[in-house]
Design a protein around this motif. Structure first.
Motif, mmCIF file in Angstrom:
data_model
loop_
_atom_site.group_PDB
_atom_site.id
_atom_site.type_symbol
_atom_site.label_atom_id
_atom_site.label_comp_id
_atom_site.label_asym_id
_atom_site.label_seq_id
_atom_site.Cartn_x
_atom_site.Cartn_y
_atom_site.Cartn_z
ATOM 1 N N ASN A 142 33.386 18.693 61.517
ATOM 2 C CA ASN A 142 31.926 18.755 61.538
ATOM 3 C C ASN A 142 31.407 18.765 60.107
ATOM 4 O OD1 ASN A 142 31.902 21.441 60.437
ATOM 5 N ND2 ASN A 142 32.223 22.280 62.488
ATOM 6 N N GLU A 144 29.113 21.107 59.045
ATOM 7 C CA GLU A 144 28.427 22.386 58.837
ATOM 8 C C GLU A 144 28.695 22.944 57.445
ATOM 9 O OE1 GLU A 144 29.465 25.023 61.990
ATOM 10 O OE2 GLU A 144 28.314 23.926 63.496
ATOM 11 N N THR A 171 25.340 24.900 57.375
ATOM 12 C CA THR A 171 24.486 24.889 58.561
ATOM 13 C C THR A 171 25.281 25.425 59.748
ATOM 14 O OG1 THR A 171 25.162 22.612 59.080
ATOM 15 C CG2 THR A 171 23.179 22.890 57.732
ATOM 16 N N GLY A 172 24.658 25.465 60.901
ATOM 17 C CA GLY A 172 25.354 25.874 62.117
ATOM 18 C C GLY A 172 25.940 27.266 62.033
#
Length: 227
Positions: A142, A144, A171-172
């Motif tokens: 990902n 993130e 993020t996330g």
């Protein structure tokens, strides 16, 4: 694992604001552990607020221990700084680290009198960043956690270090973890400050009352002496 799961913590829980309304509590720190495919997982006791100890630890991705020395040092430095930049992470989704700071953190040589700054400074920084990106992509798949070098590759080495920086995107789940810890810590600090303010205010009031009482007593004795 037996040692970890036998660790306990003792605390004092204040149930209400009334004096004396509290209980002692004894809890295990870790409720269980298991080893699966060479990976050890420890389960935290969810009844405990871990913010009291979180300030002494840095959250790291699982691939940290697979990284070469410089890459692992850079990853640790990034996540250490992330705890100090939670506002930037929450509002913008990223924070930055100057290349000069990275140079010092990775203990790279000075550019002064350096005959090959690309090999001894720029290349190690670039390789460490690339290794982090590769390991993160392989494990989490990902974005993130993202790294973006921002610099002028044609600039002299001193300008590269002074003006270049690494844009760290979080993020996330990665961002949420740091933000949650920060807010919990801030809340505890605010509560402690308010408690201290009340104690100080009460102490000032008591001292003022005693001072007024002493002044009134002195005035009363003075009047008695003149009669």
């Amino acid at each position: 694992m037996d040692t970890l799961t036998s660790l306990k913590i003792k605390g004092h829980i204040q149930q209400t604001k009334k004096k004396g309304s509290s209980i002692d509590a004894l809890e295990v720190l870790f409720t269980g552990a298991r080893i699966e495919r060479g990976q050890c997982t420890i389960y935290f006791n969810e009844r405990i607020s871990w913010s009291f100890i979180a300030q002494y630890f840095t959250i790291l991705p699982r691939y940290y221990f697979r990284l070469p020395n410089r890459a692992s040092d850079l990853l640790y430095y990034i996540f250490y700084l992330a705890r100090q930049h939670t506002r930037d992470i929450e509002e913008r989704g990223y924070f930055t680290i100057g290349f000069r700071a990275i140079q010092h953190r990775l203990q790279l040589p000075s550019e002064v009198g350096n005959n090959n700054p690309y090999k001894t400074i720029k290349k190690p920084i670039e390789e460490a960043i690339e290794e982090l990106e590769t390991e993160h992509s392989n494990l989490y798949r990902n974005t993130e956690f993202s790294l973006l070098p921002v610099c002028d590759d044609t600039a002299p080495i001193a300008e590269y270090l002074d003006n270049g920086y690494l844009k760290v995107g979080l993020t996330g789940a990665f961002a949420e973890t740091f933000i949650a810890i920060s807010k919990d810590t801030a809340k505890q600090i605010e509560t402690a400050q308010k408690r201290q303010a009340r104690i100080t205010e009460k102490a000032v009031a008591i001292n003022t009352a005693k001072k007024l009482e002493a002044e009134e007593k002195a005035q009363s004795e003075e009047r008695s002496g003149t009669e």
